[in-house]
Design a protein around this motif. Sequence first.
Motif, PDB file in Angstrom:
ATOM      1  N   LYS A 127       0.849  -1.192   0.000  1.00 51.76           N
ATOM      2  CA  LYS A 127       0.000   0.000   0.000  1.00 51.76           C
ATOM      3  C   LYS A 127       0.886   1.243   0.000  1.00 51.76           C
ATOM      4  O   LYS A 127       2.058   1.187   0.393  1.00 51.76           O
ATOM      5  CB  LYS A 127      -0.881   0.012   1.254  1.00 51.76           C
ATOM      6  N   VAL A 128       0.320   2.349  -0.453  1.00 51.85           N
ATOM      7  CA  VAL A 128       1.024   3.618  -0.339  1.00 51.85           C
ATOM      8  C   VAL A 128       0.387   4.391   0.807  1.00 51.85           C
ATOM      9  O   VAL A 128      -0.769   4.792   0.730  1.00 51.85           O
ATOM     10  CB  VAL A 128       0.920   4.442  -1.645  1.00 51.85           C
ATOM     11  N   MET A 129       1.127   4.515   1.884  1.00 46.68           N
ATOM     12  CA  MET A 129       0.594   5.194   3.072  1.00 46.68           C
ATOM     13  C   MET A 129       0.782   6.700   2.928  1.00 46.68           C
ATOM     14  O   MET A 129       1.860   7.175   2.577  1.00 46.68           O
ATOM     15  CB  MET A 129       1.313   4.707   4.331  1.00 46.68           C
ATOM     16  N   VAL A 130      -0.296   7.436   3.171  1.00 48.34           N
ATOM     17  CA  VAL A 130      -0.242   8.886   3.083  1.00 48.34           C
ATOM     18  C   VAL A 130      -0.548   9.481   4.444  1.00 48.34           C
ATOM     19  O   VAL A 130      -1.590   9.198   5.016  1.00 48.34           O
ATOM     20  CB  VAL A 130      -1.248   9.415   2.040  1.00 48.34           C
ATOM     21  N   GLN A 131       0.393  10.260   4.945  1.00 45.16           N
ATOM     22  CA  GLN A 131       0.200  10.883   6.254  1.00 45.16           C
ATOM     23  C   GLN A 131       0.010  12.376   6.061  1.00 45.16           C
ATOM     24  O   GLN A 131       0.938  13.087   5.676  1.00 45.16           O
ATOM     25  CB  GLN A 131       1.406  10.592   7.143  1.00 45.16           C
ATOM     26  N   GLY A 132      -1.198  12.822   6.256  1.00 42.03           N
ATOM     27  CA  GLY A 132      -1.500  14.233   6.034  1.00 42.03           C
ATOM     28  C   GLY A 132      -2.282  14.837   7.171  1.00 42.03           C
ATOM     29  O   GLY A 132      -2.389  14.244   8.245  1.00 42.03           O
ATOM     30  N   ALA A 133      -2.830  16.012   6.908  1.00 42.07           N
ATOM     31  CA  ALA A 133      -3.631  16.662   7.936  1.00 42.07           C
ATOM     32  C   ALA A 133      -4.886  17.248   7.305  1.00 42.07           C
ATOM     33  O   ALA A 133      -4.884  17.607   6.128  1.00 42.07           O
ATOM     34  CB  ALA A 133      -2.837  17.772   8.606  1.00 42.07           C
ATOM     35  N   ASP A 134      -5.951  17.293   8.075  1.00 43.03           N
ATOM     36  CA  ASP A 134      -7.140  18.026   7.672  1.00 43.03           C
ATOM     37  C   ASP A 134      -7.299  19.187   8.636  1.00 43.03           C
ATOM     38  O   ASP A 134      -7.758  19.020   9.768  1.00 43.03           O
ATOM     39  CB  ASP A 134      -8.380  17.128   7.711  1.00 43.03           C
ATOM     40  N   THR A 135      -6.869  20.365   8.185  1.00 45.52           N
ATOM     41  CA  THR A 135      -6.816  21.497   9.122  1.00 45.52           C
ATOM     42  C   THR A 135      -8.211  21.947   9.530  1.00 45.52           C
ATOM     43  O   THR A 135      -8.376  22.606  10.544  1.00 45.52           O
ATOM     44  CB  THR A 135      -6.086  22.691   8.473  1.00 45.52           C
ATOM     45  N   LEU A 136      -9.221  21.601   8.742  1.00 47.90           N
ATOM     46  CA  LEU A 136     -10.573  22.060   9.085  1.00 47.90           C
ATOM     47  C   LEU A 136     -11.096  21.340  10.320  1.00 47.90           C
ATOM     48  O   LEU A 136     -11.751  21.927  11.170  1.00 47.90           O
ATOM     49  CB  LEU A 136     -11.517  21.859   7.899  1.00 47.90           C
ATOM     50  N   SER A 137     -10.754  20.041  10.430  1.00 49.27           N
ATOM     51  CA  SER A 137     -11.160  19.329  11.648  1.00 49.27           C
ATOM     52  C   SER A 137     -10.011  19.323  12.652  1.00 49.27           C
ATOM     53  O   SER A 137     -10.156  18.847  13.770  1.00 49.27           O
ATOM     54  CB  SER A 137     -11.537  17.890  11.295  1.00 49.27           C
ATOM     55  N   GLY A 138      -8.866  19.822  12.236  1.00 52.72           N
ATOM     56  CA  GLY A 138      -7.719  19.890  13.130  1.00 52.72           C
ATOM     57  C   GLY A 138      -7.162  18.531  13.496  1.00 52.72           C
ATOM     58  O   GLY A 138      -6.675  18.322  14.602  1.00 52.72           O
ATOM     59  N   THR A 139      -7.269  17.569  12.567  1.00 53.49           N
ATOM     60  CA  THR A 139      -6.787  16.226  12.891  1.00 53.49           C
ATOM     61  C   THR A 139      -5.732  15.763  11.899  1.00 53.49           C
ATOM     62  O   THR A 139      -5.669  16.248  10.774  1.00 53.49           O
ATOM     63  CB  THR A 139      -7.946  15.205  12.827  1.00 53.49           C
ATOM     64  N   GLN A 140      -4.949  14.800  12.350  1.00 56.65           N
ATOM     65  CA  GLN A 140      -4.026  14.118  11.462  1.00 56.65           C
ATOM     66  C   GLN A 140      -4.821  13.097  10.664  1.00 56.65           C
ATOM     67  O   GLN A 140      -5.789  12.536  11.176  1.00 56.65           O
ATOM     68  CB  GLN A 140      -2.957  13.389  12.275  1.00 56.65           C
ATOM     69  N   VAL A 141      -4.413  12.892   9.409  1.00 53.78           N
ATOM     70  CA  VAL A 141      -5.130  11.945   8.565  1.00 53.78           C
ATOM     71  C   VAL A 141      -4.146  10.938   8.003  1.00 53.78           C
ATOM     72  O   VAL A 141      -3.082  11.316   7.524  1.00 53.78           O
ATOM     73  CB  VAL A 141      -5.813  12.673   7.384  1.00 53.78           C
ATOM     74  N   GLU A 142      -4.470   9.646   8.116  1.00 50.72           N
ATOM     75  CA  GLU A 142      -3.624   8.631   7.481  1.00 50.72           C
ATOM     76  C   GLU A 142      -4.490   7.855   6.505  1.00 50.72           C
ATOM     77  O   GLU A 142      -5.608   7.470   6.825  1.00 50.72           O
ATOM     78  CB  GLU A 142      -3.027   7.691   8.519  1.00 50.72           C
ATOM     79  N   ILE A 143      -4.003   7.695   5.289  1.00 53.38           N
ATOM     80  CA  ILE A 143      -4.776   6.999   4.260  1.00 53.38           C
ATOM     81  C   ILE A 143      -3.947   5.872   3.662  1.00 53.38           C
ATOM     82  O   ILE A 143      -2.801   6.075   3.274  1.00 53.38           O
ATOM     83  CB  ILE A 143      -5.218   7.964   3.139  1.00 53.38           C
ATOM     84  N   GLU A 144      -4.538   4.679   3.639  1.00 54.26           N
ATOM     85  CA  GLU A 144      -3.922   3.548   2.947  1.00 54.26           C
ATOM     86  C   GLU A 144      -4.361   3.617   1.499  1.00 54.26           C
ATOM     87  O   GLU A 144      -5.477   3.216   1.175  1.00 54.26           O
ATOM     88  CB  GLU A 144      -4.415   2.233   3.550  1.00 54.26           C
ATOM     89  N   ALA A 145      -3.513   4.137   0.627  1.00 53.58           N
ATOM     90  CA  ALA A 145      -3.918   4.325  -0.761  1.00 53.58           C
ATOM     91  C   ALA A 145      -3.254   3.289  -1.658  1.00 53.58           C
ATOM     92  O   ALA A 145      -2.285   2.639  -1.265  1.00 53.58           O
ATOM     93  CB  ALA A 145      -3.557   5.717  -1.222  1.00 53.58           C
ATOM     94  N   ASP A 146      -3.814   3.147  -2.868  1.00 53.77           N
ATOM     95  CA  ASP A 146      -3.189   2.262  -3.849  1.00 53.77           C
ATOM     96  C   ASP A 146      -2.292   3.055  -4.783  1.00 53.77           C
ATOM     97  O   ASP A 146      -1.389   2.513  -5.406  1.00 53.77           O
ATOM     98  CB  ASP A 146      -4.262   1.539  -4.668  1.00 53.77           C
ATOM     99  N   MET A 147      -2.569   4.344  -4.893  1.00 58.26           N
ATOM    100  CA  MET A 147      -1.800   5.178  -5.805  1.00 58.26           C
ATOM    101  C   MET A 147      -1.851   6.627  -5.323  1.00 58.26           C
ATOM    102  O   MET A 147      -2.819   7.020  -4.669  1.00 58.26           O
ATOM    103  CB  MET A 147      -2.383   5.069  -7.218  1.00 58.26           C
ATOM    104  N   VAL A 148      -0.775   7.363  -5.594  1.00 61.66           N
ATOM    105  CA  VAL A 148      -0.725   8.774  -5.229  1.00 61.66           C
ATOM    106  C   VAL A 148      -0.375   9.590  -6.469  1.00 61.66           C
ATOM    107  O   VAL A 148       0.508   9.215  -7.242  1.00 61.66           O
ATOM    108  CB  VAL A 148       0.312   9.033  -4.119  1.00 61.66           C
ATOM    109  N   VAL A 149      -1.121  10.677  -6.688  1.00 64.12           N
ATOM    110  CA  VAL A 149      -0.866  11.545  -7.836  1.00 64.12           C
ATOM    111  C   VAL A 149      -0.463  12.933  -7.332  1.00 64.12           C
ATOM    112  O   VAL A 149      -1.190  13.554  -6.556  1.00 64.12           O
ATOM    113  CB  VAL A 149      -2.110  11.656  -8.734  1.00 64.12           C
ATOM    114  N   LEU A 150       0.714  13.377  -7.755  1.00 67.14           N
ATOM    115  CA  LEU A 150       1.225  14.674  -7.314  1.00 67.14           C
ATOM    116  C   LEU A 150       0.920  15.745  -8.359  1.00 67.14           C
ATOM    117  O   LEU A 150       1.278  15.595  -9.524  1.00 67.14           O
ATOM    118  CB  LEU A 150       2.735  14.605  -7.097  1.00 67.14           C
ATOM    119  N   ALA A 151       0.243  16.807  -7.931  1.00 61.39           N
ATOM    120  CA  ALA A 151      -0.006  17.944  -8.832  1.00 61.39           C
ATOM    121  C   ALA A 151       1.243  18.828  -8.812  1.00 61.39           C
ATOM    122  O   ALA A 151       1.383  19.723  -7.991  1.00 61.39           O
ATOM    123  CB  ALA A 151      -1.229  18.720  -8.385  1.00 61.39           C
ATOM    124  N   THR A 152       2.153  18.504  -9.724  1.00 66.59           N
ATOM    125  CA  THR A 152       3.470  19.128  -9.702  1.00 66.59           C
ATOM    126  C   THR A 152       3.478  20.515 -10.325  1.00 66.59           C
ATOM    127  O   THR A 152       2.747  20.769 -11.272  1.00 66.59           O
ATOM    128  CB  THR A 152       4.451  18.243 -10.495  1.00 66.59           C
TER     129      THR A 152
END
Lengths: 157, 289, 657, 135
Positions: free
Chosen positions: C470-495
């Motif tokens: 899996k591709v683990m993504v560790q981010g944040a959702d500032t609106l709820s003020g929480t840390q977010v971890e997502i087990e993803a299959d793919m990640v796309v970067l808007a470069t």
Amino acid sequence: MSGHEEQSGTTGGYEPKIMAFVCNWCTYAGADLAGTSRMEYRPNVRIIKLPCTGRIDPLFIIKAFENGADGVLVSGCHPGDCHYTTGNYHARRRWIGFKHLMEFTGIDMRRLHFSWVSASEAIKWVDLINNVTDEIKKLGPFMEYRGLKDAPPQAAE
Amino acid sequence: MKIPYYPGCTLNTVAKGLDTSARGAAEALGFEMAELSQWNCCGATFPLSTDNVMGLAAPAKVLSGARKEGDTLTTLCSVCYNVLKRTNKVIKDNREKRAVLNGFIEEDYDGSLNILHYLEVLRDKVGFAKVKEAVKRPLKGVKVGAYYGCMLLRPFEDIGIDNAERPTIFEDLLKALGATPVEFPDKIECCGAHLAMNNEAVVTKLSGNVMASATGVGAELIVTTCPLCQYNLEKSAPKVSQERPGFGAVPVVYFTQILGLALGQDVASLGFDKSVIDIMPLLKNKEII
Amino acid sequence: MPRIGVFVCQCGNNIAATVDTKKVAEDMAKVPGVVYTCDYKFMCSSPGQEMLKQAIKEQRLDGIIVSACSPHMHEKTFRKASEAAGINPYRCEVTNIREQCSWVHHDQTKRVGTIKSNDLTRMTIERLKKNSPLTRIKIPVKKKALVIGGGIAGIQAALDIAEGGREVILVEKEPSIGGNMARLSETFPTMDCSQCILTPKMVEAELHENIKLYTYSEVEKVDGYIGNFTVQIRRKSKYVDEDRCTGCGECIEKCPFKTDSQFELGLTKRKVIYTPFPQSVPNVPVIDAPNCPKIQKDKCGACAIVCGPKCIDFKMEDKIVTEEFGAIVVATGYQLMPNERFDEYGYGRIKDVINGMQFERLASSSGPTGGEIRRPSDGKVPKSIVFIQCVGSRDEKKGVSYCSKVCCMYTAKHTMLYSHKVHGGQSYVFYMDIRSGGKRYEEFTRKAIEKDNAMYLRGRVSRVYEKDGKVMVQGADTLSGTQVEIEADMVVLATAIVSRDGADTLAQRLGIGYDKYKFYNEYHPKLKPVETVTAGIYLAGTCMGPMDIPESVAQGSAAASKVLALFSSDEMAREPITSVVNKVTCNACWDCVTACPYSAIERDTIKNRQGEVVRWVAKVNDGVCQGCGVCVAACRSKSIDLKGYTDEQVFAAINAF
Amino acid sequence: MKITLSRDNIESALIHQIERISGEDFKRCYQCGKCSAGCPVSYEMEVPPSQVMRLLQLGMTKEVTEANSMWVCVGCLQCYSRCPQSVSVAAVLEGLRQLTLRKGEDHQQIKDVPIPFLKKAPQQAIVCGFRKFVS
């Protein structure tokens, strides 16, 4: 005939006269921008617009001092940005060459300023004028050439 | 080659193993760790508040002393390394603070010292190739998790020992020793550090994450450069084993200990006995000893 | 004695607030040579201009001073007015007492401003006394345009110019035109397929009688000036004779060697003899020489054997062609920032972390997966995809400080494409702000959220790492003020969108300016958006900065209209600000020749009646001279002067200081 | 909850004091949340790093000084090392700690430090702990 002396009344104390030779494309436009942005700076400077700093004949500078300037400022495009591709490089090279001549002719190099101000650097222009004015103020009036002016102006030809 | 060496408080006491094994290894590699004739505690934390010049006095004292004994200084403990290197940078770049500090410590130090971590000495002065040649007991088939922690890497601008996100210096050494480094995501995450004093829960969780992340990719051994990391990880191991089903604790030792081991030092001299989780079984079944 | 009129403008209150214009007018009346002065509310207004014309006639003035705003503003206006009233426009000068006086000296007593305005005006008066009448220079215009870059902006410009009945040469460095747009799957906000709207334009450009395509070519050298550019173009060897190739594709079929496809961004391989993509224009393959064993070590040669018309030539070499143009449109486009810079996102290390453009290829029906969303590592269909915005954009530390503008929209599009193609797939978008300014843009992003179930999370991602497939993504959702971890299959970067490699070199060749990110500078950000400081060179598309397709097309057309306007007359008038040589005193030291940045000064001879050369002198080519005056200052014998800025004029101004 | 904003709060002396001590300019933070995302202890913080910055931007010093965030921060510098705007929340939290400690208010009573810890733990932990928790 020039009114600089009267001006002393406004800010108090001695007010130097500064002549600025600027290029039409970068610094002149930068000075314009300072205006359109309603910035304020010292009123001591009088601008002479030239197409390019490369046009500046060292004699202009000497003449300016002869005509009562206490300081002279030369400003053009940044190296690499010259509207005429290389004009400012010529100016810079010539500048290095004539520095010594200027000193020889009795001009204190601290009265002579060379700078790059682009069309977008209004703030830089304002700071430049304020700093130069203050520095020249410290140096006091430029007396060495006083009186020369009465000589016939055939030098202009 | 003789390199002035700053042990720091911890290495004189609970982390003796880190110190002795490093000295031994150095000898084997043909250089000497010349302990500073005089040194004091580095303060164990780099003051993050800009106006706390006092906090820089202790490390400054160390540095000015070291400068008298040479132009480089090496150290083992990540924290000492971090504090000394950053303080040195401040003294070098910030004339104002330099003046104040020199006033405090009544010295005239200019920040001209070159602070090297032992790993840097091995990489840049000795060379991993040469280390490889010197290996007598290759750590064949040992899957090792290289745990960097924070202080060895961050902030990059001040430390710059290696890429702050994807460092390899540690793994490169392990390869030279014949071991198999495993890449684990949490190798640059924090162990909980000084919270050990009053927040065990957090330390257990963070250290747990690190260890689980390492064992998760098959690490049979975790090596570290920092006595506090080592302490936190080992101490948390039992609790983590309870909290996380399927987690098996692995030995956590100092990199210099397995370095000494690989270089053929007497196993008894390496101070493995100090560690809580015994490394011997692992070494035995890998037939290294 | 000259008869000069001085007109002081109040510019409403803009000048009058800090300058006593009336007093300036009075003071100037005392200056010798000045026969008429006045001040007026708006000199640039038509009554103002009428007044000026009136005065010229009634007072029989032969010189005009307007003390007003910057000459960059209204010099043209007043010179035109003077001309209309029958005096030479170059006998009219503008003193800048607004931008460089009233607006920058806020002394309410008006004292400072008035004194300075007096000085400045006086200096201009003295200067004016030395102004000699000048006439504009007429130069012929070569009615043929060069368009650099065959992306959508360049194609649009070329087509519009061609439609306007002018010849165009379209230079593209890749083997096919189409640019980045050819890579896109669907386009926002209409969701029509990029190929479907682009390909017809590409073909139209190829078939248009007024357009000549130079693909696989690059601009080497640019000389000359507006109306008369001479450009050297390198036509890189394709090893295939374009005119005879039928585009049958046999050679590609038979070629046994493969290498990474740049067009597919490494997602798949292509043959060594290739066309970048099926709809390539022209449909002529090229041989990728560094990877071709035949060319490298004389092995293989299969393509030549199967080629029916026998148009493959392994000995073919680059050709340098020289063409003449009246105008140049620069539309060189953009590229993506290398993601490797962002180690925390694992690009390059983790196979299933890709960038937005790669996703476009995955979603494109002509792409490597035939339009099915499959992740690179194992070809599985991802059950969840995390899209990360602002990768490199708005990131002063590791990237660029600006916003790449199109990512918000194309990411929304990506989530839609994903939900349409993969039912039950969940997409997550980490964003900082949703920037959807534009016609039907906001509705579009809302649709992605409401209809296509994209989960938008306001925050950045701190790190991306692998964990058992899996591709683990560790981010944040500032609106709820929480840390977010997502087990993803793919990640796309808007470069981030950045300028092309070598953008600066081309700019230097063309003599146009660029910013610190190497994006090209327009002449004026608002009023001259497609012009450059170099007359005759125009800009279009993303070579100026991030923008979307509609904008690029609009600029292509805008640039074209500028070109067509320039081409509408056989001659164009130029400011007569050029250097002149005094043949009598010139002693042919050639310092001017070496100094001139435009090589506008030639070595000329003076012959006697018998036609024998008496001496050599410098001669200025009015057409080439740009009037910088470098030669004037360089001349030892003071034998060159610059019209409009003569020594006499400048010294006169200095003397009046 | 509802707050009333005023320039006096936003530009309060206390705010400027924290800015001075930490050497950070709160306005630099554009709330991307990358710090909160990467912080190893933000799960434990009553106010996560990016919100600390936000509250300070709003001049809400009480909310942050009363939160446990500053005492939980381990100073691992992950926030700073990944911040696109080069803001160090760690430094800001240190500033907040100093604010309290300099008033002589200890966060950790020395007598309460468990003896086994003092015996076994590396000195650096003890020294560092005292520096961060004790005035």
